[in-house]
Design an enzyme around this catalytic site. Structure first.
Site, PDB file in Angstrom:
ATOM      1  N   LYS A 145       0.796  -1.141  -0.031  1.00 36.05           N
ATOM      2  CA  LYS A 145       0.098  -0.207  -0.116  1.00 36.05           C
ATOM      3  C   LYS A 145       0.891   1.154  -0.039  1.00 36.05           C
ATOM      4  O   LYS A 145       0.641   2.385  -0.706  1.00 36.05           O
ATOM      5  CB  LYS A 145      -0.850   0.075   1.356  1.00 36.05           C
ATOM      6  CG  LYS A 145      -1.614   1.273   1.337  1.00 36.05           C
ATOM      7  CD  LYS A 145      -2.660   1.590   0.237  1.00 36.05           C
ATOM      8  CE  LYS A 145      -3.493   2.857   0.189  1.00 36.05           C
ATOM      9  NZ  LYS A 145      -3.303   3.920   1.434  1.00 36.05           N
ATOM     10  N   GLU A 202       1.065   6.722  -6.574  1.00 36.98           N
ATOM     11  CA  GLU A 202      -0.179   7.698  -6.741  1.00 36.98           C
ATOM     12  C   GLU A 202       0.632   9.152  -6.858  1.00 36.98           C
ATOM     13  O   GLU A 202       0.016   9.887  -7.570  1.00 36.98           O
ATOM     14  CB  GLU A 202      -1.148   7.537  -5.459  1.00 36.98           C
ATOM     15  CG  GLU A 202      -2.054   8.405  -5.425  1.00 36.98           C
ATOM     16  CD  GLU A 202      -2.606   8.365  -3.929  1.00 36.98           C
ATOM     17  OE1 GLU A 202      -2.957   7.307  -3.532  1.00 36.98           O
ATOM     18  OE2 GLU A 202      -2.728   9.349  -3.350  1.00 36.98           O
TER      19      GLU A 202
END
Lengths: 327, 327, 327, 327
Positions: A191, A198
């Site tokens: 993550k 991102e």
């Protein structure tokens, strides 16, 4: 399944609701009693403390901790473990640093308590779209928890299947929107890198739109200026272009409201995960210029003038007598 | 030698004075008559126009053009060439783009006029320290001009000699502070890369001092904060450290006046040469992350918030409902 | 003064010799007996163990630990402290992480033992040129140690003095080539940032010379190619240019031996300090694009092809059917 | 509508087929007669030369030039214009530099010939998915050509509509997958920036997957290593995560075939558009660290060791006697 949800903020509350909608039973706790009451109104059982929750969860309790990474998560996991029983499972669904997961999992194993870390992407859209989850822990515990994760995950949906050179994905869960990444810590590690990526994706779009917008600058020769409609451009790129993405969809939504984005000042926050991704890159000796530049762009967005800028001006004055130009 | 100096600003005026101090004869011209008068007072012959200068320079005239790069230099070189005679030499001592040099040299060769481009480093200190010069043109013309360059250059001075595995430098001029870099254009090309490096060096110091200064930030744990004296640090690095340099000397001078550099706002200008260096890197397909980041840091220093920052904020609001943080 | 030197490698041995030449008395220890014998031949007293050294140093002992950062330094400091007496001083002259210094100083204070961290720049040239030192610890201990540091430091030499707007530098030591940076840890912190800057400076020169060299590439239009003499260019920049520096002097020395640098493969190592500098920048939220790009360039220099490169190729094949180009 | 297609490679051929499938009439020409024959077999009319095409297209001819950017496109546009008639339209569907478009459009306007530049994204998938098009030219000409673009574009499809604060997009075309970006040149400009963003997005994923893969490195402490399944990770991120995108879909497809991507060497090509995007950023003074780092990563992927790396090694040897480490 029955599950205790600790932390009923935007993420925890919505996950609890999605789980209840999927037939699971939620025992809910939050320091804010109003948050508990709201979830009870939606069908949950309220708990007044961790001990109260323990008694309501019974043997082999499943605890889902959904709190901000850091001290509060650390203390809560510790408190659960202190009163925990063999066979319990503690799930950290927040954004903890993966090395904390490794340490905690090791400590809890000594009490036969399992620790599972879940990295979750999807933001405020997750309740409706489902949550993409990257999970670390022991396979046999995941097998026990799969019904919970299947409910939370987006599922296969109408997303076109990837053609494998084998019958299906290595982990059957992947096509449903969650994976068993590896041992404890690996869920949050994946993550964390997800968030690093991102940042990079976002900055690539940001720079591109900046170049498009600045093409109307009066400093350019008049016949090389374009006054481009960024709203239309974001929209058209959503259709058939190589750079279509969910982040572009969100950009199009924002630009459809205001092509100048005037409601935003441009002070961009960053969470720990961007920084930890660069730490990981450095530990692994992997060059990560784009992810780092993306993080630094956020730091820079929050500073009016760096001290470094002044050092440059001082040197320029020193060797050339150059005075600063007005902005 | 006799030489016409066109453009009597900070650079041209000081060079003319250094040349006269070295025994050369200067015919001086500037659109600003006051600048001409001042140099005449210092011993030069004034010229009222390019034509007037031509008559005063005689056959085989040497023209030194010391004007801002761009239109004015282009027109002046053109005007000199239009009335020029075979054997004349036009020297462009400004910061012209090297591809313009290549083009001009080719055009002037057809009239048997030589074109020489001189990239000059040293800034306002050059009159006293001497000018470091990188020169493009034909070797036989340079041979003719060497007395001029020797006067302008710093000379060997007391700088320790580099130990060669041959008797001396390949170009004897190098140890005196000037070189024949190659054909027309190469002088400005080398100077251009020099400036690209200069940007990188400056930004490296700038970031380092920023990290030192920000170590007192109250966002850090109290026992990890240091309130460092940047003035002392710049001073000590000048003595025996690996990073001693002239730019560091200048930084030390600035910090000795004001350790906070409060007179500077941090709006940092950039000249064409930084940008051209990146263009050259791209044409050659050479990765130049540091030089480029240095240039971009200057752009960024002059912008309060980029539009890109706002795009980031808009996306963050879109996926997470994140509101912007106050600065 | 009398001082125990532990670790007689290239750095420790040379420092001991410079100290003895300055009239100090050295008790020397190294796990390698041959290194001890060599220093004894040069005038030191040998010690066969830390305990032996302790008895030879007497009360208020001064221990200089000059070992590689990490486990070995940690253990040695611990061993000295275990048998230490109030009033002793332990100096870590290696490249320890400054947070380790903070921790150690705190632990030693409880035994009334002082801990001083010395960041040292100057490399193999230090014995002759003197060592530039950045020192962390309590001022009263530094006052006691000043005679040692003055001997090691380069001194004022013939380096031009910085003009202060006050009588002299804030710390009188700065002009002699060493400073009291602040409390324990600050010496290594300043040295760490020094090395971060060093990486940036080096990479700026590296990229610049790469652009100069690649200007002869046959991929460029023929009339825009230059075959530049890098040796001459490095030499000329040493004289009067804005980018003259000691690192440039070293580059000139290397290019004077071989303008193609063919003895080097280009696998560039990095030490912990570059990475720690970026960590510090991230903790302080300071954008440091140049220092980071410099570190990453070193990682990249040691990798033939990154996995990331293959990911790019795979995507390009995916959307465009593009096959890879041969190198 | 009737349209001449010049250049029947992968892009031109597929576009012609999609147009014929949509009811348009294609006159086809290519220097390779076999390519013409194939398209004739699919329903096109063949042309043996540009003149032949002209006679077959009649008055108010529409020419679609689909050739590699550069000399061949330039010559072809010139040849069409030389024999062109008022009312003709020349469409450049290739990847021309937008400043060439501006120049050509201006020249053709003098003959009352319109010039339209179409930037096209979609790659080899376009025939099936439709082509995303960014178009520059005069609005009245676009109105005439809209039926052609509507056939080529993906159309609204099942992509969720962006919620506008007005009835629809500013340009009705945007939701169908093409836009009128502005005057001639603006189509290719927007496409150029599109490609710049594409580089950035790709590099962000590339670095992220590199960090994931390198987490199994044996240089890391054993209990911090993860042996991650990249195929599963790419798959799961496609579902509900913030970083889902079409480029990620393609990465998932590649990793589904081979999680190690061993068929790729990692020599990554770059086209002109990445470089031009940086040129545009520099002209506009927009900091574009991520897009630039992405371009440079591609340059670097094709170089075994840069000369810059050797310069670093030479300096390190110079100041520290450091020898290079083996890879």
């Amino acid at each position: 399944m029955k599950l205790g949800m600790i932390g009923l903020g935007r993420m925890g509350g919505n996950m609890a609701r999605r789980l209840m909608a999927g037939g699971h039973e939620i025992v809910a706790y939050d320091r804010d009693q109003a948050a508990v009451d709201k979830l009870v109104a939606d069908g949950a059982t309220g708990a007044s403390s961790l001990d109260d929750m323990r008694s309501r969860l019974g043997e082999q309790a499943i605890w889902w901790v959904m709190l901000p990474a850091g001290e509060i998560t650390e203390q809560t996991v510790q408190a659960i473990a202190d009163g925990g029983r063999a066979g319990d499972v503690v799930i950290d669904g927040g954004n903890s640093f993966y090395k904390d997961d490794i340490r905690r999992a090791k400590a809890l194993r000594e009490k036969d308590i399992d620790y599972v870390d879940v990295g979750t992407s999807g933001g405020v859209w997750g309740r409706e779209r489902g949550y993409c989850m990257m999970i670390g822990g022991r396979e046999e515990v995941l097998t026990r928890l799969d019904p919970i994760f299947e409910t939370l995950a987006p599922g296969r949906g109408d997303i076109p299947r990837t053609p494998y050179d084998r019958p299906e994905a290595d982990d059957w869960r992947a096509e449903k929107g969650f994976i068993h990444a590896g041992p404890a810590g690996s869920g949050h590690f994946v993550k964390m890198v997800h968030n690093g990526i991102e940042y990079g994706l976002m900055q690539a779009y940001a720079e591109g739109f900046d170049i498009l917008k600045s093409k109307s600058s009066e400093h350019l020769p008049e016949d090389e200026r374009f006054d481009l409609n960024l709203t239309d451009i974001a929209e058209v790129w959503r259709r058939g272009s190589v750079i279509s993405s969910w982040l572009l969809d969100l950009t199009a939504i924002a630009l459809a409201k205001d092509g100048m984005l005037e409601q935003f000042t441009g002070n961009v926050a960053d969470s720990g995960e961007g920084q930890w991704t660069i730490d990981a890159a450095m530990e692994e000796k992997v060059p990560a210029n784009v992810l780092t530049a993306s993080l630094f762009a956020r730091y820079r967005s929050r500073i009016e003038h760096t001290f470094g800028d002044k050092v440059l001006s001082a040197m320029r004055f020193g060797f050339g007598g150059h005075t600063e130009i007005p902005q």
